[in-house]
Every structure is written in C-alpha cells, then in structure tokens.
Scaffold this motif. Structure first.
Motif, short mmCIF file in Angstrom:
data_model
loop_
_atom_site.label_atom_id
_atom_site.label_comp_id
_atom_site.label_asym_id
_atom_site.label_seq_id
_atom_site.Cartn_x
_atom_site.Cartn_y
_atom_site.Cartn_z
N ASP A 1 13.62 41.68 -35.58
CA ASP A 1 14.88 40.94 -35.60
C ASP A 1 15.86 41.55 -34.59
OD1 ASP A 1 17.15 42.61 -37.03
OD2 ASP A 1 15.28 43.09 -38.06
N PRO A 2 16.85 40.79 -34.14
CA PRO A 2 17.71 41.26 -33.05
C PRO A 2 18.37 42.62 -33.30
CG PRO A 2 18.23 38.98 -33.59
CD PRO A 2 17.19 39.42 -34.57
N ILE A 3 18.75 42.89 -34.53
CA ILE A 3 19.44 44.16 -34.78
C ILE A 3 18.46 45.34 -34.72
CG2 ILE A 3 20.81 45.49 -36.43
CD1 ILE A 3 22.12 42.87 -37.27
N SER A 4 17.29 45.18 -35.33
CA SER A 4 16.29 46.25 -35.23
C SER A 4 15.87 46.43 -33.77
CB SER A 4 15.04 45.93 -36.05
OG SER A 4 15.39 45.52 -37.33
N LEU B 1 27.01 40.39 -32.36
CA LEU B 1 25.78 41.06 -31.97
C LEU B 1 26.01 41.83 -30.67
CD1 LEU B 1 22.84 41.16 -32.97
CD2 LEU B 1 22.32 39.38 -31.33
N SER C 1 28.51 48.86 -28.73
CA SER C 1 29.06 50.03 -29.43
C SER C 1 27.97 51.06 -29.69
CB SER C 1 29.76 49.63 -30.72
OG SER C 1 28.80 49.34 -31.72
N LEU C 2 26.73 50.63 -29.72
CA LEU C 2 25.61 51.56 -29.91
C LEU C 2 25.13 52.17 -28.59
CD1 LEU C 2 24.93 51.35 -32.93
CD2 LEU C 2 22.65 50.61 -32.28
N GLY D 1 28.19 44.85 -31.31
CA GLY D 1 27.41 45.88 -31.99
C GLY D 1 26.51 46.62 -31.01
N ALA D 2 25.85 45.86 -30.14
CA ALA D 2 24.93 46.46 -29.18
C ALA D 2 25.69 47.39 -28.23
CB ALA D 2 24.20 45.38 -28.39
N ILE E 1 17.75 45.97 -31.11
CA ILE E 1 18.80 46.74 -30.42
C ILE E 1 18.71 48.21 -30.80
CG2 ILE E 1 21.30 47.10 -30.34
CD1 ILE E 1 21.52 43.97 -30.62
N ARG E 2 18.53 48.48 -32.10
CA ARG E 2 18.44 49.88 -32.55
C ARG E 2 17.26 50.62 -31.91
NH1 ARG E 2 21.89 51.05 -36.25
NH2 ARG E 2 22.66 49.44 -37.67
#
Ligand code: SF4
Ligand code: SF4
Lengths: 517, 298
Positions: A401-404, A440, A446-447, A443-444, A406-407
């Motif tokens: 998924d997009p968040i995983s 999204l 900021s990471l 968030g990306a 990015i992480r």
C-alpha cells in the motif's frame, strides 16, 4: 544488420517525421564512431550489461543535461542571439522561446526550461490575471508543439505567486505531455492551499512532480539547482556532463555473499564505473569544444558546475539475490513476504547498499565534477531494461500500500543528491478526493522523501519514469507514429516491460535513443 | 471516565486495518474494520465479517501452514492466528461453518492509538467501519475520545461508517467525539429492506434524522441493485427525503457488483454505469445534490 541497412530502415520508416529520422540517423552515425579508449575490464562490464553509458554516443559532443541561468539571460540579453534584455512579459517569453532552441542535451532538445515563476515574476507588474493566463497558455501550447519531448522540464514554487498559479491552472487544463513540471515544496514558504492545488493537479493529470525544496537546496550552493528531464537534480548554471549507470542486480550476481558484495564486488564495479565516467567526461571537456559555446562565454553556464551522474538501478533484485529470496510474483504481492519493499531485513540491506554507494561517491574524486565529485543518482531505467527494476524502486506489481511503500523507501532518499524517483500508483478513487493525495504527499516529504511522484490509475496522461505519455497516443503509435518523440519510447516500454498489463503503473525509462522497429 | 470506559470495553475485535483509503471519508484515512454485524445482507461482499468466531476449531486442520492453533486459558478455548505463518490462502474462511474468520485480532485502545500515531503524518483522519462498527460502541467512543483529547492526534477527523441501526441513546454517546457518519440506506420500503438485510429500516431513518439535526451526517450511501432495490420505483419519496437533509450531506451512489458476494446475490444482476447514471439523473432532476458517482465499476 549492417549500418547501411539500419540507415535504410530509418529513412523508409512510415511512422517517423523527417526530423525524427534525422535524429535517429545522427545517433547511428555517432555510434558508428570508434568508442573512447577504455580498459578491457570496462569494455567487458559494458558488454555484459553491468555498466551502461545510456547510449549517449561513442564520442560525446554535448553534455547530457544543461541548466542555463535563464534569469541572467533575461536580464542581460545575448550578443550571440542578438537579443536585448527583456523589458516585458512578451519579450521575456519570446527570448526564452529563442534560446531554448540553442540549449543542447542528450535528447537534442533542452531538458531544462527554467524556474519559470521566479524568472518571469519581474515582468508581471500591471498585468491582470486573465492576460497573464492567455500569454502563459499560448506559451505552453508552443512548448508542447515545437519541442515535442517530455523530458523537457519546467520548475515552479516554492513561493506562491501569480505565474506559479497560472502555470498550474494551464497545465491541468491542457493535460499535455510536455513540458514536464516540478513543483518545489517548502513547508516554511509554501502555503498549504497551494500544495493542495498541486495535489489536485496530480489527480487530474499525474503532474506536477513534487520536490522537497529544503533537501535539494541544502545539497547545493547559493547559486542553486534545478530539476530537469526526469527527476534529475543538478547545479544551476551547470548540469550533468555524463550519466553512467551501474546494474546492481548484475553486481549482486557476481558476489559470493553479502560481505563479499560490500568488501569487493561493489567497490570493484564502482571503480570501473568511474573509469568510464572519466573517459566520457574528458572527451567532452577536452576534445569536443562544447565549452567554447556562447552559453559559456555569456556566463549562462560554467564548466566547473558540471558533474557526472553516478547512476544505479536494480536495487530490488540485488537485495533479493543477496538474501537468497526467489523472485516475487505479482500474484503473491499481497501475502507476507521476505522481499525488498515488504520486509525489514530486506529494506535495511537496501539502505545499507545506498549508504555504501554514498560513501564511495562522496570520497572518489573525478576530474570534472561538482566540487570534484560525481553525484549519486537512482536511475529510472530505460525501455530496454528487462527483468530489472529502476533505481531503488519496488518491482512493478508487487508494491505494498502507498504508505508502506513510502516507509520502505524513505531512508534511501537522503543519499541520492542528483535525484531519485519512486513513483506511487494511486488507485483512481483518489480523483474525487484530492485531499488524500495532499496528505500522502505531505507525509512522504515529512519522512524525508526528496521527491514525491504519483500516477493516478485511469488517467490518460501517465508517467513513464519522469516523462509523460498519453495511453491513447501509444494505442495509435503502432499504426501512425507520433508527433512526440517520447511516445515511441513509451510504446517500447509498454511492449518490453508490460506496464500496461497491470494496474497502470510506471516503468523505468529515462532515455533510450535507439532505433527499434 | 476515559479510563473507566476503556477498562469497561477492554478490547475490540478487528478484522482488518487499512493504512490508506480515499473512499471512506474526507482526505486520506486509516480505516479500522471491526468484526461482527447485526444485519445479514444478502449482498454482503465481506460475509466473513458478519459473525463472531466462536473458536469451535473446525478450521484448524484445514490450514496448510499451521497458522491456527487452539489455546486454552481457565478451561476456555480460544483460537489463535499467527500472521507470520499465514499465507493468506483464505481456506479458513471457506470452511468456517459460521462464515466467520479466525484471522481477527484483539486491540485495546492504547494499541490502536499506537497504530494511529505511526500513520499520523499520512492521514487526515480515522474511520471505523465493519462489520457494524456501532456494535462495539463503548470501544469506539473510548477510542475517539482518546484521539480528540490527545494533543498530537486531535486534528484527525473521526468518522463512523454504519448501517444506521444504532439507537438514539447510542448515538448520543458517540456524538461528542465524531466528526461525521456515513450511513447506508439499503432500501426505501420496509419489505425491500427486510428482504435484503433481514431487518427493518425504522432505526436507519431515525439515525439519519438525528445525525442531520446535529450536523454530523457526512454521507448517505445508496447501493443500487437493479431489480432488487426500490430506489427507482420510490424515486419521488426518496428524493423528497434526501432534499430535506442538510445541503452539505453527500449522497453517494454505489453500483452493486459481484466481487466477494456469495449465495443468492450472485444471481442478481450487477449495476452498470448507465443504470447508476440514470438513477443519478432522476435524483438530480428532483433537486438532490450533491451526488457522488462511483469512479470504478468492478
Ligand atoms: S488464510 Fe487461514 S487457512 Fe490460509 S494460511 Fe492463513 S490462517 Fe491458514
Ligand atoms: S473461524 Fe469459524 S471454523 Fe474457525 S474457529 Fe472460528 S468459528 Fe470455528
């Protein structure tokens, strides 16, 4: 096929325009010259696909990417082009239109059109919004029709201004493949409302690409930087003299184990990569006379601001090979897996490889570099890459998924000074909810994402690495050819890498100026 | 009170957590799907979220990877699922006599807050869905209260996706903490509603009214099933009801598809783009707005 047979095929091809034919003929001529002198080991690594010169030509006579200081050009005019300093917006747009035709790059078309909002803002006093809109719109149409190549790249932001907003408006309205567009985001400067406009644009047309302004800015000196072609961040008033890339998958295959990879195999092939970088940039700087051009004489570019790009790709395969993980299929992608992109051990090994590359590139001197160094680049691949994933990306069809997603990749971004492109494919439900795209993206960044790029499934206009293609153009290309040079590359990427079979996602593809019937 | 509530409700049974959704409320959302539903919709596309697993153990021997085991504490048997071993083959779902799932996980409020904190930079809010989220009312209100009283999380919007069967008293407990609700209106007529869900729809109408009085009705969802739902035959009554809702309330039309559906509903006709557009234009002609149409038909 003999050279003559190939030339004959090119001149007879019904799908190519005369100009496109000239380009291909020139490329063939270029690659019929003897190759620069390089060692047996480098020749070997080149011919076995471990090291690749990106088909820049056997005797490079122009840099890969050139980023002229257009602000200076507008302020001082040009003796060579017989132009006075621009006095108003019409003159500025006209002067830019002219100089673009004199800025070379590997594609023969400029890959950098400037930080357009910043350089045009001095000319908007007293003009109302609608007038600016009409002028920018005509300019945008001109760019797409006369410089038909989606590697051509405009920068805007991070400040909120009328040109920036107008460009976003026009771009979403016209949905052209060219020019490519990067929006710079700085949380201290850019209002959230403006980033929201950019995020809505992405939902409309998969553009712009969002750059993390503070990170890029800190990587360069006061003279600044620009984002060009597909996600290449380079010194302003300079550029990339060459791009040589290393196939990490092949390097991993040569290693006995993880420790051997770090202690021997990787350093060895990096050294060979440097040998090729040196040979190519020396020819350009010492023998091609490129740096005698008016761009240098008039101070629009400076020789010492050019650097070689040290590109890498195939990180995903390298990690999976080193860990002994079998190939991951698309079908299995939702299941728990030990593969790159899905598993902490695999992701950590990837980060370790990036860190090792970073320390090699930062400590290895080059003759022609930025402060004497090359710049590390996560390379987006070309249409001829089969079974190897661009840059440090997660293989198509197996992304979480997009968040995983990015992480898994965020920790790589700190190392790739001259650009890294991870393209997220977001399902089309986001179209009715652009705020989700905005979140999204924030968030990306900021990471620690250096750049945030998303394709929205079902948009006709999609991104293939950094440049845009229209799916509808590809469908027609086989029969009719295309006015746009990059459509052929996209069609080839579609055929070779299967991008269109899956959830519309993105392939890898920076530049592959090779004639393929 | 927050402590008392979270001790009272202790844990919720969670079927799934989705990190990123753009269809379950405004912006990007973390969606928590709770296990268990009080309706029995023929068209349910996630039927193994309806019943609670009773740890009968029938699925254990069918699991090819030994991801399921029985543990016993104080004479009480509980099935345990080891997600590291699970290959997501879904055999357990297929063999369960209750159409339930052993692959649920218990979370207390603190554990869920931990998950939310981690996703915080990426999301605009939280949506609890189901199953029927309101069946675990105490848990949901404790969770939302904890979010709304936390300095670092209170900007997140809290939404609930519900079938509307919650009592007025129940909604009163949630109202202080939710930003909005998304309610399914499964059919207009009582009989149709009963045929589809096995239940009356009085409570649904009451919920819709109550939520709109408190400005908490974010979205009403109508699932169009050609030949089954009665939205078209009752178009006038439906439209006049919908136009009385607050004008910000979104009316979302969904198109019935076979994905995930089992049993009788598989014989029903799926809903085409034309069909949904016809329904939308009939509603628009009667002054209903804003209408949201599906982006995808799969
Ligand atoms: S899905 Fe169910 S049956 Fe299949 S491996 Fe997982 S727990 Fe076992
Ligand atoms: S999932 Fe079904 S079969 Fe398995 S233990 Fe629970 S109720 Fe029994």
């Amino acid at each position: 096929m003999t050279l003559q047979e190939k030339l004959a095929l090119i001149v007879r091809d019904s799908r190519l325009s005369p100009k496109q034919k000239s380009n291909y003929l020139a490329l063939e001529a270029d690659s019929s010259l003897p190759y620069l002198s390089i060692s047996e080991a480098v020749t070997q690594a080149k011919s076995t696909g471990i090291i690749c010169d990106m088909f820049e030509g056997n005797a490079p006579f122009k840099p890969r990417y050139v980023l002229p200081d257009y602000a200076k050009f507008l302020q001082q005019g040009s003796d060579y082009l017989e132009l006075q300093a621009a006095q108003d917006l019409d003159e500025a747009l006209n002067a830019l239109t002219i100089i673009y035709h004199h800025v070379p790059s590997v594609t023969n078309i400029p890959v950098y059109l400037g930080q357009l909002d910043e350089i045009l803002m001095p000319f908007v006093d007293g003009l109302d919004e609608e007038l600016i809109y009409r002028k920018i719109k005509l300019f945008w149409i001109m760019l797409d029709r006369t410089l038909p190549d989606a590697f051509m790249h405009v920068n805007i932001g991070p400040s909120d201004n009328i040109i920036c907003r107008t460009i976003l408006r026009v771009d979403a309205e016209l949905k052209q493949i060219a020019p490519n567009l990067t929006f710079m985001y700085d949380p201290d400067i850019t209002p959230d409302a403006l980033l929201q406009v950019a995020a809505s644009n992405i939902c409309e047309c998969s553009k712009p690409h969002i750059a993390n302004y503070p990170i890029h800015k800190n990587a360069y000196d006061k003279q600044g930087f620009g984002i060009v072609s597909c996600y290449n961040s380079l010194p302003l008033a300079g550029g990339a003299n060459t791009l040589v890339r290393l196939n990490l998958k092949e390097v991993a295959l040569k290693a006995d184990n993880i420790e051997g990879f770090f202690s021997q195999t990787l350093p060895h092939y990096c050294q060979l990569t440097y040998e090729l970088i040196e040979a190519r940039s020396k020819f350009l700087h010492q023998e091609s006379h490129f740096f005698d051009s008016f761009l240098v004489k008039e101070g629009l570019i400076e020789e010492q601001r050019f650097a070689p790009m040290f590109g890498i790709y195939g990180m995903a395969e390298a990690v999976n090979i080193l860990l002994g993980n079998p190939e991951l299929s698309e079908v299995a992608s939702e299941k728990p897996s030990k593969h790159y992109g899905h598993n902490k051990v695999a992701n950590d090994l990837g980060h370790r490889i990036s860190a090792a590359l970073d320390s090699i590139v930062k400590s290895t001197p080059v003759t022609y570099g930025y402060h004497g160094r090359a710049l590390l680049h996560s390379q987006g691949g070309i249409s001829l890459d089969i079974d190897v994933t661009p840059g440090v990306r997660i293989p198509y069809g197996t992304e979480p998924d997009p968040i995983s997603h990015i992480r898994a990749l965020a920790a790589h971004h700190q190392y790739y000074t001259s650009g890294i492109s991870d393209i997220l494919t977001i399902d089309e439900t986001v179209k009715s909810n652009p705020e989700a795209m905005y979140q999204l993206c924030k968030g990306a960044l900021s990471l620690g994402f250096r750049e945030f790029t998303a394709n929205v499934a079902s948009n006709d206009l999609v991104r293939v690495t950094g440049y845009m293609i229209k799916l509808s153009d590809i469908a027609n290309f086989k029969q009719q050819g295309s006015r746009t040079n990059t459509t052929g590359l996209g069609a080839e990427a579609a055929a070779n890498t299967g991008i269109l079979n899956r959830k519309p996602r993105v392939t890898s593809h920076e530049q592959s100026p090779v004639y393929a019937k | 009170m927050s402590n008392r509530l979270s001790t009272l409700s202790k844990t919720a049974s969670v079927n799934q957590i989705i990190n990123f959704s753009c269809v379950d409320g405004p912006g990007s959302r973390l969606v928590i799907f709770l296990q268990g539903c009080n309706y029995n919709c023929k068209n349910c596309h996630n039927p193994h979220t309806i019943d609670r697993c009773d740890s009968c153990g029938d699925c254990i021997e069918h699991c090819p990877t030994q991801a399921l085991i029985m543990t016993s504490t104080g004479g009480k048997n509980t099935i345990r699922w080891n997600s590291d071993l699970c290959s997501e083959c879904d055999t357990c779902l297929a063999v369960c006599p209750r159409q339930s799932s052993p692959k649920t996980r218990k979370y207390n409020v603190d554990q869920l807050l931990e998950v939310i904190r981690e996703q915080n930079p990426f999301i605009s809010g939280i949506t609890v869905s189901g199953g029927e989220a309101s069946l675990q009312l105490h848990f949901v209100s404790a969770l939302f209260q904890a979010i709304k009283t936390s300095d670092e999380l209170q900007h997140l919007s809290c939404m609930i996706d519900s079938n509307g069967s919650l009592s007025e008293l129940g909604w009163q407990k949630l109202l202080p903490y939710i930003d909005g609700a998304m309610i399914d209106l499964k059919a207009w007529q009582q009989e149709t509603h009963r045929y589809i869900t096995g239940r009356d729809n009085h409570k649904v109408f009451r919920s819709l009214k109550l939520l709109s009085q408190h400005n908490k009705l974010y979205e009403v969802r109508l699932l169009q099933i050609p030949g089954v739902t009665d939205f078209e035959s009752e178009i006038d009554a439906l439209a006049s009801f919908l136009t009385q809702l607050p004008c910000e309330t979104r009316i979302k039309l969904n198109a019935f598809q076979h994905h995930g559906v089992t049993g009788e509903a598989l014989t029903w006709q799926t809903c085409s783009k034309d069909n949904i557009e016809r329904l939308a234009s009939q509603l628009t002609a009667r002054g209903v707005k804003p209408i949201i149409l599906p982006k995808v038909y799969i």
